[in-house]
Design a protein around this motif. Structure first.
Motif, PDB file in Angstrom:
ATOM      1  N   GLY A  25       0.723  -1.228   0.000  1.00 48.66           N
ATOM      2  CA  GLY A  25       0.000   0.000   0.000  1.00 48.66           C
ATOM      3  C   GLY A  25       0.744   1.264   0.000  1.00 48.66           C
ATOM      4  N   GLY A  26       1.843   1.430   0.732  1.00 50.92           N
ATOM      5  CA  GLY A  26       2.502   2.711   0.728  1.00 50.92           C
ATOM      6  C   GLY A  26       3.227   2.924  -0.576  1.00 50.92           C
ATOM      7  N   PHE A 151      -9.517  -2.579  -4.320  1.00 46.31           N
ATOM      8  CA  PHE A 151      -8.733  -3.373  -3.375  1.00 46.31           C
ATOM      9  C   PHE A 151      -8.253  -2.477  -2.229  1.00 46.31           C
ATOM     10  CE2 PHE A 151      -5.153  -6.838  -3.261  1.00 46.31           C
ATOM     11  CZ  PHE A 151      -5.613  -7.238  -2.012  1.00 46.31           C
ATOM     12  N   PRO A 152      -9.164  -1.999  -1.356  1.00 47.50           N
ATOM     13  CA  PRO A 152      -8.734  -1.187  -0.213  1.00 47.50           C
ATOM     14  C   PRO A 152      -7.870  -2.008   0.744  1.00 47.50           C
ATOM     15  CG  PRO A 152     -11.110  -1.032  -0.564  1.00 47.50           C
ATOM     16  CD  PRO A 152     -10.618  -2.162  -1.399  1.00 47.50           C
ATOM     17  N   ILE A 153      -6.767  -1.427   1.197  1.00 43.99           N
ATOM     18  CA  ILE A 153      -5.845  -2.105   2.103  1.00 43.99           C
ATOM     19  C   ILE A 153      -5.421  -1.143   3.209  1.00 43.99           C
ATOM     20  CG2 ILE A 153      -3.561  -3.160   2.350  1.00 43.99           C
ATOM     21  CD1 ILE A 153      -3.783  -4.134  -0.503  1.00 43.99           C
ATOM     22  N   ALA A 154      -5.466  -1.635   4.447  1.00 43.42           N
ATOM     23  CA  ALA A 154      -4.961  -0.882   5.598  1.00 43.42           C
ATOM     24  C   ALA A 154      -3.669  -1.530   6.067  1.00 43.42           C
ATOM     25  CB  ALA A 154      -5.987  -0.877   6.723  1.00 43.42           C
ATOM     26  N   THR A 155      -2.603  -0.737   6.165  1.00 43.97           N
ATOM     27  CA  THR A 155      -1.347  -1.188   6.729  1.00 43.97           C
ATOM     28  C   THR A 155      -1.252  -0.658   8.156  1.00 43.97           C
ATOM     29  OG1 THR A 155      -0.288  -1.187   4.547  1.00 43.97           O
ATOM     30  CG2 THR A 155       1.160  -1.202   6.465  1.00 43.97           C
ATOM     31  N   LEU A 170      -0.921   4.584  10.601  1.00 38.77           N
ATOM     32  CA  LEU A 170      -1.775   3.878   9.641  1.00 38.77           C
ATOM     33  C   LEU A 170      -1.543   4.367   8.218  1.00 38.77           C
ATOM     34  CD1 LEU A 170      -4.283   1.962   9.201  1.00 38.77           C
ATOM     35  CD2 LEU A 170      -5.667   4.046   9.389  1.00 38.77           C
ATOM     36  N   ILE A 171      -1.535   3.424   7.273  1.00 31.86           N
ATOM     37  CA  ILE A 171      -1.559   3.719   5.845  1.00 31.86           C
ATOM     38  C   ILE A 171      -2.826   3.100   5.273  1.00 31.86           C
ATOM     39  CG2 ILE A 171      -0.442   3.373   3.607  1.00 31.86           C
ATOM     40  CD1 ILE A 171       2.180   3.033   5.092  1.00 31.86           C
ATOM     41  N   LEU A 172      -3.582   3.874   4.494  1.00 34.49           N
ATOM     42  CA  LEU A 172      -4.805   3.378   3.862  1.00 34.49           C
ATOM     43  C   LEU A 172      -4.697   3.576   2.362  1.00 34.49           C
ATOM     44  CD1 LEU A 172      -7.649   2.195   4.201  1.00 34.49           C
ATOM     45  CD2 LEU A 172      -8.503   4.535   4.413  1.00 34.49           C
ATOM     46  N   ASP A 173      -4.767   2.481   1.609  1.00 37.72           N
ATOM     47  CA  ASP A 173      -4.672   2.515   0.153  1.00 37.72           C
ATOM     48  C   ASP A 173      -6.039   2.276  -0.472  1.00 37.72           C
ATOM     49  OD1 ASP A 173      -1.690   2.698  -0.180  1.00 37.72           O
ATOM     50  OD2 ASP A 173      -1.835   0.864   0.993  1.00 37.72           O
ATOM     51  N   TYR A 193      -5.210   6.248  -4.544  1.00 33.17           N
ATOM     52  CA  TYR A 193      -4.787   7.281  -3.610  1.00 33.17           C
ATOM     53  C   TYR A 193      -4.439   6.636  -2.283  1.00 33.17           C
ATOM     54  CZ  TYR A 193      -4.798  11.937  -1.459  1.00 33.17           C
ATOM     55  OH  TYR A 193      -4.437  13.107  -0.835  1.00 33.17           O
ATOM     56  N   THR A 194      -3.338   7.088  -1.681  1.00 32.10           N
ATOM     57  CA  THR A 194      -2.874   6.553  -0.402  1.00 32.10           C
ATOM     58  C   THR A 194      -2.933   7.639   0.664  1.00 32.10           C
ATOM     59  OG1 THR A 194      -1.428   4.911  -1.426  1.00 32.10           O
ATOM     60  CG2 THR A 194      -0.916   5.551   0.835  1.00 32.10           C
ATOM     61  N   ILE A 195      -3.512   7.295   1.805  1.00 35.67           N
ATOM     62  CA  ILE A 195      -3.561   8.178   2.963  1.00 35.67           C
ATOM     63  C   ILE A 195      -2.509   7.704   3.959  1.00 35.67           C
ATOM     64  CG2 ILE A 195      -4.983   9.030   4.871  1.00 35.67           C
ATOM     65  CD1 ILE A 195      -7.431   8.470   3.069  1.00 35.67           C
TER      66      ILE A 195
END
Length: 284
Positions: A25-26, A151-155, A170-173, A193-195
């Motif tokens: 994700g990042g 494909f939402p992904i939380a790291t 937290l990283i949210l893709d 977009y990555t948060i």
């Protein structure tokens, strides 16, 4: 890439799904991490994002929209490495697990062991940032249209950021992926977009596109271009060329591999290797 030989037809009929290959994700590795002091171990934390959280479909950074088949599963025992001017970081080893929880819906989990070897600093290892998400396909491939999915992904910040083993927040893709196949050829790509919630971190866009070809039932090769924006105040954008493939030992077991190098922005080299195993209920 994940051609999933046990479950999916590589060249679909007009009303069937096409095949493909997660982990990641990042942004691509910057020279310094988001929200960390400028010391060697911390400088590798963002490089670890490439090895630990880069948007991807094994063995590539680019992913595709196809979920695991309903009630089927797939597992990857893998290692990934990112080398920058700051040093080397890796997931060594790591486990990815995907489960077809519902038709068109895949659940996703990555559990990594992180490793960092900064230039001029001590080598460190320990638990890395866990990753969890889901893949949802909302349009199947036809003769005229590609398949499309999200494909939402939380790291999750489970790795030690102070030791260079995690992002620290937290990283949210939030990506969208498309795919289309013609005979032995398959192409897929997209982005999103990555948060990045880390102190000093930046939200950013990333994306890529890949082309691959089935050379035989046992061998598929492909190549991609993947670009990522700045993930922190100190991190330059980066563009990477990456090539790899998949060797099928059987319908259930495959070897995946890739290696690449940046051609603009942050200088880095990346590599990935995995043993892939899949299974599920037998067809009636």
């Amino acid at each position: 890439m994940r051609s999933r030989p046990a479950r999916c037809e590589r060249n679909p009929a007009p009303d069937a799904s096409a095949a493909r290959d997660s982990r990641r994700g990042g942004g691509l590795s910057p020279d310094t991490p988001a929200g960390l002091p400028l010391r060697p171990a911390a400088a590798l934390a963002a490089a670890l994002l490439a090895a630990a959280t880069a948007l991807a479909g094994p063995p590539f950074l680019t992913d595709d929209p196809q979920p695991v088949d309903y009630r089927h599963w797939e597992a990857y025992a893998f290692s990934s490495v990112a080398a920058t001017r700051a040093g080397t970081s890796a997931q060594l080893p790591a486990l990815e697990f995907n489960w077809g929880a519902l038709p068109e819906l895949q659940l996703h989990l990555v559990v990594p062991e992180a490793y960092a070897a900064p230039v001029g600093g001590p080598r460190v290892s320990g638990g890395g940032d866990l990753q969890a998400g889901f893949k949802l396909r909302f349009l199947r491939e036809s003769a005229d249209t590609p398949q499309v999915g999200i494909f939402p992904i939380a790291t999750l910040p489970t790795g030690s950021a102070s030791r260079g083993l995690g992002n620290g927040a937290l990283i949210l893709d939030l990506p969208v992926w498309l795919q289309k196949s013609w005979g032995p050829w398959t192409t897929y790509g997209g982005g999103g977009y990555t948060i990045n919630r880390a102190s000093g971190g930046r939200n950013f866009a990333s994306g890529g596109w890949l082309v691959q070809r089935d050379l035989s039932e046992r061998l598929t090769l492909g190549a991609e271009v993947f670009a990522s924006g700045r993930s922190s105040d100190a991190a330059p954008a980066s563009s990477v060329f990456n090539a790899g493939g998949q060797v099928n030992f059987s319908k259930e077991i495959s070897l995946l591999f890739s290696a690449g190098h940046s051609f603009s922005g942050a200088r880095q080299r990346i590599a990935y290797i995995a043993l892939y195993v899949t299974g599920g209920p037998a067809a009636p």
